[in-house]
Design an enzyme around this catalytic site. Structure first.
Site, mmCIF file in Angstrom:
data_model
loop_
_atom_site.group_PDB
_atom_site.id
_atom_site.type_symbol
_atom_site.label_atom_id
_atom_site.label_comp_id
_atom_site.label_asym_id
_atom_site.label_seq_id
_atom_site.Cartn_x
_atom_site.Cartn_y
_atom_site.Cartn_z
ATOM 1 N N LYS A 41 7.955 -9.633 4.712
ATOM 2 C CA LYS A 41 8.359 -7.542 4.771
ATOM 3 C C LYS A 41 9.688 -7.407 5.199
ATOM 4 C CE LYS A 41 3.820 -6.332 3.706
ATOM 5 N NZ LYS A 41 3.676 -5.973 2.207
ATOM 6 N N SER A 71 6.154 -3.546 6.786
ATOM 7 C CA SER A 71 4.846 -4.282 8.176
ATOM 8 C C SER A 71 6.786 -3.916 8.892
ATOM 9 C CB SER A 71 4.527 -5.162 7.548
ATOM 10 O OG SER A 71 3.832 -5.810 9.061
#
Length: 228
Positions: A156, A129
């Site tokens: 992430k 992400s």
């Protein structure tokens, strides 16, 4: 036949990625923590189910052993399992988020490497992400700037770094991390944002089906490589 494993695939982007890869002729192993939901999702799609909890070594080992026994190799691995961990931050929640979103990548990759090395075209895709991108979260024009998801963002960032480091360590396997686009799933329901899982999965599928001359060690979205 291309043999593919997708983690966290009983719903959302993982489920739709499985559907699209099945349409392309892949043999898809749908990994899910919950047996009932996973079996139902696999039956709906015509995929093969393996119980796979990315936070448990035994579960991961058994899932990859099953694929090894059935197929003898693994061609595509999609790291899709993830949790948001929004709301109040504390130590137990941080451990759970990092265990799922980052350490889970290590568990599954390490278990899968012997099977990936037997493939003639091994590919690994991490659904990461841009919420984990320093560039994005510091840019007021980006939606990530306004998302109050510190644990998700940090985990992430770790997921992307792990992907890049695996690409360096395993030059015979193409590893790439992807920003699939803001997607309307159970995880983002509280924010009321995102496009359909079908649209986001299409980009994951694109990276999952690259050839031997495809990119490796990148973090990208549909427009190309992203700064992070």
């Amino acid at each position: 036949m291309t043999v593919t494993l997708i983690t966290g695939a009983n719903k959302g982007i993982g489920f739709e990625t499985a559907r699209q890869l099945l349409e392309l002729g892949h043999v898809v192993y749908l990994g899910a923590r919950d047996v009932e939901r996973g079996e139902q999702a696999a039956a709906t799609l015509g995929a093969r189910f393996v119980q796979l909890d990315v936070t448990e070594d035994d579960s991961v080992g058994k899932a990859l052993a099953t694929i090894g026994a059935d197929e003898g190799r693994l061609d595509v691995l999609v790291h899709n399992a993830g949790v948001l961990g929004d709301g109040t931050i504390d130590g137990p929640k941080a451990l759970r988020v990092f265990d799922t979103n980052a350490v889970g990548i290590v568990r599954v990759t390490e278990a899968a490497l012997p099977l990936l090395r037997r493939s003639t075209n091994p590919v690994v895709v991490t659904v990461s992400s841009s919420a984990g991108s320093f560039w994005a979260v510091n840019n007021p024009d980006r939606p990530e700037y306004h998302l109050p998801v510190a644990l998700y963002s940090a985990s992430k960032a770790a997921a992307t770094m792990l992907t890049i480091q695996y690409a360096k360590a395993e030059p015979g396997i193409r590893f790439n991390a992807v920003e699939p686009g803001t997607t309307a799933t159970d995880m983002t329901a509280a924010f009321g944002i995102g496009r359909s899982p079908e649209q986001s999965a299409a980009f994951v599928v694109r990276l999952a089906t690259i050839g031997p001359d495809g990119p490796t060690g990148t973090f990208q979205d549909e427009t190309g490589e992203l700064p992070w």
